[in-house]
Design a protein around this motif. Structure first.
Motif, PDB file in Angstrom:
ATOM      1  N   MET A   1       0.847  -1.184   0.000  1.00 31.97           N
ATOM      2  CA  MET A   1       0.000   0.000   0.000  1.00 31.97           C
ATOM      3  C   MET A   1       0.890   1.244   0.000  1.00 31.97           C
ATOM      4  SD  MET A   1      -3.024   0.902   2.626  1.00 31.97           S
ATOM      5  CE  MET A   1      -4.037   2.284   2.345  1.00 31.97           C
ATOM      6  N   PRO A   2       0.564   2.227  -0.862  1.00 33.75           N
ATOM      7  CA  PRO A   2       1.403   3.426  -0.923  1.00 33.75           C
ATOM      8  C   PRO A   2       1.343   4.224   0.367  1.00 33.75           C
ATOM      9  CG  PRO A   2      -0.506   3.645  -2.357  1.00 33.75           C
ATOM     10  CD  PRO A   2      -0.546   2.281  -1.779  1.00 33.75           C
ATOM     11  N   HIS A   3       2.365   4.997   0.564  1.00 37.34           N
ATOM     12  CA  HIS A   3       2.430   5.887   1.718  1.00 37.34           C
ATOM     13  C   HIS A   3       1.241   6.837   1.687  1.00 37.34           C
ATOM     14  CE1 HIS A   3       3.958   9.227   4.187  1.00 37.34           C
ATOM     15  NE2 HIS A   3       4.579   8.271   4.841  1.00 37.34           N
ATOM     16  N   ARG A   4       0.641   7.135   2.835  1.00 38.34           N
ATOM     17  CA  ARG A   4      -0.570   7.962   2.896  1.00 38.34           C
ATOM     18  C   ARG A   4      -0.367   9.339   2.269  1.00 38.34           C
ATOM     19  NH1 ARG A   4      -5.258   6.228   3.568  1.00 38.34           N
ATOM     20  NH2 ARG A   4      -6.012   7.630   5.133  1.00 38.34           N
ATOM     21  N   ARG A   5       0.777   9.949   2.507  1.00 39.01           N
ATOM     22  CA  ARG A   5       1.033  11.280   1.959  1.00 39.01           C
ATOM     23  C   ARG A   5       1.119  11.219   0.442  1.00 39.01           C
ATOM     24  NH1 ARG A   5       6.052  15.235   3.351  1.00 39.01           N
ATOM     25  NH2 ARG A   5       5.342  16.977   2.097  1.00 39.01           N
ATOM     26  N   GLY A   6       1.781  10.220  -0.082  1.00 38.11           N
ATOM     27  CA  GLY A   6       1.884  10.040  -1.524  1.00 38.11           C
ATOM     28  C   GLY A   6       0.533   9.747  -2.140  1.00 38.11           C
ATOM     29  N   GLY A   8      -2.402  10.773  -0.956  1.00 40.28           N
ATOM     30  CA  GLY A   8      -3.164  12.030  -0.931  1.00 40.28           C
ATOM     31  C   GLY A   8      -2.752  12.964  -2.056  1.00 40.28           C
ATOM     32  N   ALA A   9      -1.453  13.021  -2.329  1.00 42.06           N
ATOM     33  CA  ALA A   9      -0.957  13.857  -3.425  1.00 42.06           C
ATOM     34  C   ALA A   9      -1.475  13.339  -4.755  1.00 42.06           C
ATOM     35  CB  ALA A   9       0.571  13.884  -3.417  1.00 42.06           C
ATOM     36  N   LEU A  10      -1.460  12.022  -4.925  1.00 42.57           N
ATOM     37  CA  LEU A  10      -1.965  11.427  -6.158  1.00 42.57           C
ATOM     38  C   LEU A  10      -3.451  11.723  -6.343  1.00 42.57           C
ATOM     39  CD1 LEU A  10      -1.541   9.614  -8.629  1.00 42.57           C
ATOM     40  CD2 LEU A  10      -2.095   7.657  -7.162  1.00 42.57           C
ATOM     41  N   VAL A  11      -4.216  11.614  -5.280  1.00 37.48           N
ATOM     42  CA  VAL A  11      -5.655  11.915  -5.351  1.00 37.48           C
ATOM     43  C   VAL A  11      -5.873  13.376  -5.730  1.00 37.48           C
ATOM     44  CG1 VAL A  11      -7.772  12.124  -3.973  1.00 37.48           C
ATOM     45  CG2 VAL A  11      -6.359  10.064  -3.799  1.00 37.48           C
ATOM     46  N   LEU A  12      -5.095  14.286  -5.148  1.00 42.68           N
ATOM     47  CA  LEU A  12      -5.225  15.704  -5.468  1.00 42.68           C
ATOM     48  C   LEU A  12      -4.916  15.964  -6.946  1.00 42.68           C
ATOM     49  CD1 LEU A  12      -5.665  18.647  -4.617  1.00 42.68           C
ATOM     50  CD2 LEU A  12      -3.230  18.727  -4.015  1.00 42.68           C
ATOM     51  N   VAL A  13      -3.834  15.401  -7.438  1.00 43.90           N
ATOM     52  CA  VAL A  13      -3.452  15.591  -8.842  1.00 43.90           C
ATOM     53  C   VAL A  13      -4.531  15.014  -9.763  1.00 43.90           C
ATOM     54  CG1 VAL A  13      -1.811  14.864 -10.628  1.00 43.90           C
ATOM     55  CG2 VAL A  13      -0.981  15.748  -8.439  1.00 43.90           C
ATOM     56  N   LEU A  14      -5.026  13.829  -9.458  1.00 46.17           N
ATOM     57  CA  LEU A  14      -6.066  13.220 -10.287  1.00 46.17           C
ATOM     58  C   LEU A  14      -7.380  13.994 -10.215  1.00 46.17           C
ATOM     59  CD1 LEU A  14      -5.403   9.418  -9.688  1.00 46.17           C
ATOM     60  CD2 LEU A  14      -4.839  10.793 -11.702  1.00 46.17           C
ATOM     61  N   ALA A  15      -7.692  14.539  -9.050  1.00 46.09           N
ATOM     62  CA  ALA A  15      -8.913  15.339  -8.915  1.00 46.09           C
ATOM     63  C   ALA A  15      -8.826  16.608  -9.757  1.00 46.09           C
ATOM     64  CB  ALA A  15      -9.158  15.689  -7.446  1.00 46.09           C
ATOM     65  N   GLY A  60       8.059  16.629  -7.168  1.00 44.37           N
ATOM     66  CA  GLY A  60       7.100  16.434  -6.103  1.00 44.37           C
ATOM     67  C   GLY A  60       5.738  17.015  -6.443  1.00 44.37           C
ATOM     68  N   LEU A  61       4.894  17.076  -5.431  1.00 42.69           N
ATOM     69  CA  LEU A  61       3.528  17.559  -5.595  1.00 42.69           C
ATOM     70  C   LEU A  61       3.498  19.015  -6.051  1.00 42.69           C
ATOM     71  CD1 LEU A  61       0.456  17.287  -5.289  1.00 42.69           C
ATOM     72  CD2 LEU A  61       0.742  17.928  -2.891  1.00 42.69           C
TER      73      LEU A  61
END
Length: 124
Positions: A1-6, A8-15, A60-61
């Motif tokens: 499972m990916p790191h929680r911070r990573g 969250g960043a992925l979800v933000l970018v995809l959103a 990075g993000l």
């Protein structure tokens, strides 16, 4: 499972990418009958990220969001300003002409179609 911070960043970018895809789905560049903006934005963003990675090593993000925003700003400007150069200046000058002539400056009725000369839009 990916790191929680990573994650969250992925979800933000995809959103944000999803929002752009929906909000600009019908926009075309550089003219209203040109190519769709969203695929060009996606490719330009990927290329920008590859360049950033080649230059900086790790992206990075913040860098990802900056590239997404920068590419979006340039392309949406192309989509929004694909008409007449200095359109707004022309609208102000025509409003001044109407004021000098004593005719209405502000919108007095509905606009039913886009004028060919964009400086003839009413002063709002």
């Amino acid at each position: 499972m990916p790191h929680r911070r990573g994650f969250g960043a992925l979800v933000l970018v995809l959103a944000i990418a999803g929002y752009v895809a929906v909000a600009a789905r019908d926009w075309r560049i550089p003219t209203p009958d040109g190519i769709l903006l969203v695929p060009v934005w996606a490719v330009a963003t990927v290329v920008g990220l590859l360049v950033a990675r080649a230059v900086r090593g790790r992206v990075g993000l913040v860098e990802t969001l900056a590239v997404m925003a920068g590419m979006g700003a340039v392309l949406t400007d192309l989509a929004q300003f694909n008409g007449q150069v200095q359109r707004d200046l022309g609208i102000y000058l025509r409003a001044g002409e109407h004021l000098a002539a004593g005719t209405p400056i502000y919108l007095t009725g509905l606009i039913t179609e886009r004028p060919t000369d964009l400086t003839t839009y009413p002063f709002l």
